[in-house]
Structure formats: C-alpha cells, structure tokens
Design a protein around this motif. Sequence first.
Motif, mmCIF file in Angstrom:
data_model
loop_
_atom_site.group_PDB
_atom_site.id
_atom_site.type_symbol
_atom_site.label_atom_id
_atom_site.label_comp_id
_atom_site.label_asym_id
_atom_site.label_seq_id
_atom_site.Cartn_x
_atom_site.Cartn_y
_atom_site.Cartn_z
ATOM 1 N N UNK A 148 7.458 5.658 -3.881
ATOM 2 C CA UNK A 148 8.851 5.269 -4.124
ATOM 3 C C UNK A 148 9.279 4.149 -3.166
ATOM 4 N N UNK A 149 8.806 4.200 -1.919
ATOM 5 C CA UNK A 149 9.171 3.174 -0.931
ATOM 6 C C UNK A 149 8.572 1.806 -1.259
ATOM 7 N N UNK A 150 7.531 1.776 -2.066
ATOM 8 C CA UNK A 150 6.925 0.493 -2.444
ATOM 9 C C UNK A 150 7.966 -0.439 -3.063
ATOM 10 N N UNK A 151 8.913 0.147 -3.818
ATOM 11 C CA UNK A 151 9.971 -0.656 -4.439
ATOM 12 C C UNK A 151 10.805 -1.376 -3.381
ATOM 13 N N UNK A 152 11.097 -0.688 -2.272
ATOM 14 C CA UNK A 152 11.881 -1.297 -1.195
ATOM 15 C C UNK A 152 11.139 -2.485 -0.583
ATOM 16 N N UNK A 186 11.277 -5.363 -3.020
ATOM 17 C CA UNK A 186 12.617 -5.959 -3.030
ATOM 18 C C UNK A 186 12.855 -6.824 -1.792
ATOM 19 N N UNK A 187 12.433 -6.330 -0.624
ATOM 20 C CA UNK A 187 12.608 -7.087 0.622
ATOM 21 C C UNK A 187 11.848 -8.416 0.566
ATOM 22 N N UNK A 188 10.616 -8.358 0.085
ATOM 23 C CA UNK A 188 9.783 -9.566 0.002
ATOM 24 C C UNK A 188 10.431 -10.586 -0.938
ATOM 25 N N UNK A 189 10.877 -10.116 -2.105
ATOM 26 C CA UNK A 189 11.499 -11.028 -3.077
ATOM 27 C C UNK A 189 12.817 -11.600 -2.546
ATOM 28 N N UNK A 190 13.560 -10.798 -1.795
ATOM 29 C CA UNK A 190 14.814 -11.278 -1.211
ATOM 30 C C UNK A 190 14.536 -12.390 -0.192
ATOM 31 N N UNK A 191 13.534 -12.174 0.652
ATOM 32 C CA UNK A 191 13.219 -13.156 1.698
ATOM 33 C C UNK A 191 12.604 -14.424 1.108
ATOM 34 N N UNK A 192 11.665 -14.262 0.180
ATOM 35 C CA UNK A 192 10.937 -15.423 -0.354
ATOM 36 C C UNK A 192 11.599 -16.041 -1.579
ATOM 37 N N UNK A 193 12.438 -15.273 -2.269
ATOM 38 C CA UNK A 193 13.087 -15.739 -3.491
ATOM 39 C C UNK A 193 12.070 -16.343 -4.458
ATOM 40 N N UNK A 194 10.963 -15.626 -4.660
ATOM 41 C CA UNK A 194 9.875 -16.122 -5.504
ATOM 42 C C UNK A 194 9.093 -14.930 -6.046
ATOM 43 N N UNK A 195 9.281 -14.635 -7.333
ATOM 44 C CA UNK A 195 8.581 -13.466 -7.891
ATOM 45 C C UNK A 195 7.186 -13.808 -8.411
ATOM 46 N N UNK A 227 0.181 2.193 -12.517
ATOM 47 C CA UNK A 227 -0.096 1.070 -13.415
ATOM 48 C C UNK A 227 1.176 0.620 -14.132
ATOM 49 N N UNK A 228 2.013 1.589 -14.502
ATOM 50 C CA UNK A 228 3.263 1.262 -15.182
ATOM 51 C C UNK A 228 4.187 0.466 -14.261
ATOM 52 N N UNK A 229 4.268 0.878 -12.983
ATOM 53 C CA UNK A 229 5.099 0.144 -12.019
ATOM 54 C C UNK A 229 4.564 -1.278 -11.821
ATOM 55 N N UNK A 230 3.256 -1.400 -11.676
ATOM 56 C CA UNK A 230 2.649 -2.728 -11.504
ATOM 57 C C UNK A 230 2.917 -3.609 -12.717
ATOM 58 N N UNK A 231 2.889 -3.011 -13.893
ATOM 59 C CA UNK A 231 3.171 -3.773 -15.121
ATOM 60 C C UNK A 231 4.620 -4.274 -15.108
ATOM 61 N N UNK A 232 5.551 -3.410 -14.670
ATOM 62 C CA UNK A 232 6.957 -3.822 -14.559
ATOM 63 C C UNK A 232 7.105 -4.987 -13.580
ATOM 64 N N UNK A 291 0.833 -1.204 0.000
ATOM 65 C CA UNK A 291 0.000 0.000 0.000
ATOM 66 C C UNK A 291 0.872 1.260 0.000
ATOM 67 N N UNK A 292 0.472 2.219 -0.829
ATOM 68 C CA UNK A 292 1.054 3.563 -0.775
ATOM 69 C C UNK A 292 -0.096 4.565 -0.821
ATOM 70 N N UNK A 293 0.194 5.793 -0.449
ATOM 71 C CA UNK A 293 -0.813 6.852 -0.521
ATOM 72 C C UNK A 293 -0.649 7.596 -1.840
ATOM 73 N N UNK A 294 -1.738 7.762 -2.581
ATOM 74 C CA UNK A 294 -1.662 8.502 -3.848
ATOM 75 C C UNK A 294 -1.345 9.978 -3.589
ATOM 76 N N UNK A 295 -1.425 10.405 -2.326
ATOM 77 C CA UNK A 295 -1.155 11.804 -1.946
ATOM 78 C C UNK A 295 0.288 12.021 -1.482
ATOM 79 N N UNK A 296 1.073 10.944 -1.463
ATOM 80 C CA UNK A 296 2.432 11.044 -0.916
ATOM 81 C C UNK A 296 3.393 10.289 -1.829
ATOM 82 N N UNK A 297 4.119 11.025 -2.647
ATOM 83 C CA UNK A 297 4.977 10.394 -3.648
ATOM 84 C C UNK A 297 6.053 9.511 -3.023
ATOM 85 N N UNK A 298 6.566 9.936 -1.870
ATOM 86 C CA UNK A 298 7.616 9.168 -1.197
ATOM 87 C C UNK A 298 7.140 7.753 -0.834
ATOM 88 N N UNK A 299 5.887 7.633 -0.436
ATOM 89 C CA UNK A 299 5.350 6.303 -0.089
ATOM 90 C C UNK A 299 5.287 5.406 -1.327
#
Length: 194
Positions: free
Chosen positions: A99-103, A106-115, A140-145, A89-97
């Motif tokens: 950007x943090x979605x990527x972190x 990444x953490x989830x994929x590192x721990x689970x090793x399953x994309x 939508x573009x990020x989700x597509x990536x 979850x991120x807030x559409x009113x807060x760009x920083x949140x």
Amino acid sequence: MAKKTKNAMTLHKVIMVGSGGVGKSALTLQYMYGDFVEEYDPTKADSYRKKIMLDGHECDIDILDTAGQEEYAAIRDNYYRSGEGFLCVFSVCEYESFEHAQEFRDQILRVLDDDTIPFILVGNKVDLEHLRKVTTEEAQQLAQEWNCNYMETSAKTRYNVENVYTMLMRQIRDRKEQMSMTDSRSKKGKCIIL
C-alpha cells in the motif's frame, strides 16, 4: 573509437525506494557483491557504483539506497531529483508495504513532474511464499495502472535480482537515447540569420 569511450562513460542513476524492511538494501548488496545480508543498519542512505556490461556496452550503475531517509522530505526530494530510474520495492509478505508503494510513486511524480520516468514495481521476498500476503495478480494490476513493469525478486536466493536492475537500466538508456534524438531533431530545424 570515440563511440566506445562515450559508452564507457555512461552512468545510469538508480534510486531504491520502499518501506523499511522490504529488502532494498538486501537487493542492492546482492546485486553489487553477490551477498545476502540478513541484518542491515537501516539508518543511513548508501550509494554504490559498479561497472557493468549492458547489452555489450560498458557503463556504470550508481545505486542510491534511501534506507531510513524517507521521513526527511527535503533530503528525499533531492534524492528523487538525482534519479534517472526507480525501483519501488515492497515485501510480498507485508501488505502495508504494498500500500505504501503508492505514496512513493506519488512523491516521485510530484518532485519530477514526469510520469514517463523509468520505474519498476518490485515484489521482494518471494522465497517466503508461505507468508505471502500480496498476490502476483494484485501487484501486476497496480503496475498496469501505473504503466510500468512488475517483477518479483528474492534477495536471499538472487531470484530475478540481476534481471530487475538490467531491465531498469535498459529503460534508462532507451529514454536517454530518445531524449537525445528529440534534442538533436529540434536543433536541426532552427536556422540562424546573421
């Protein structure tokens, strides 16, 4: 009759991730109890369980809201390991949140090793359209990536709250069924010589 009992026992484990203040708890409480909570104590993780009907089958959903725990890596990693699906979850009113979605991803994929783990990117607080900083197209573009779904929600108005949890639980269920079929196929091909 045994099949009905099996479905009643199905448990889907959902983990809520995202920056502080984006509405993870508000979404969870709106889904669980139909309440919008304006102020919420973000210092502890909370777990919620609810019996629901998913496409005509009774099952349980277990939601872990990781509020305030993200900085403790060992605790966070254990939470991630227990999850079968994630709402990031991120807030559409807060760009920083956003950007943090990527972190978090990444953490989830590192721990689970399953994309292929069920994962939905969620833009919350769309009721505050006049304060929007993240466009629908960007998300939508990020989700597509990431090869995942994107959904916009409002915990305040309940917009898409039910839908986002239902979508994730279907993905979790379908993945479990697919893994079960793969397991049974691999067992069929083996013969034992005594």
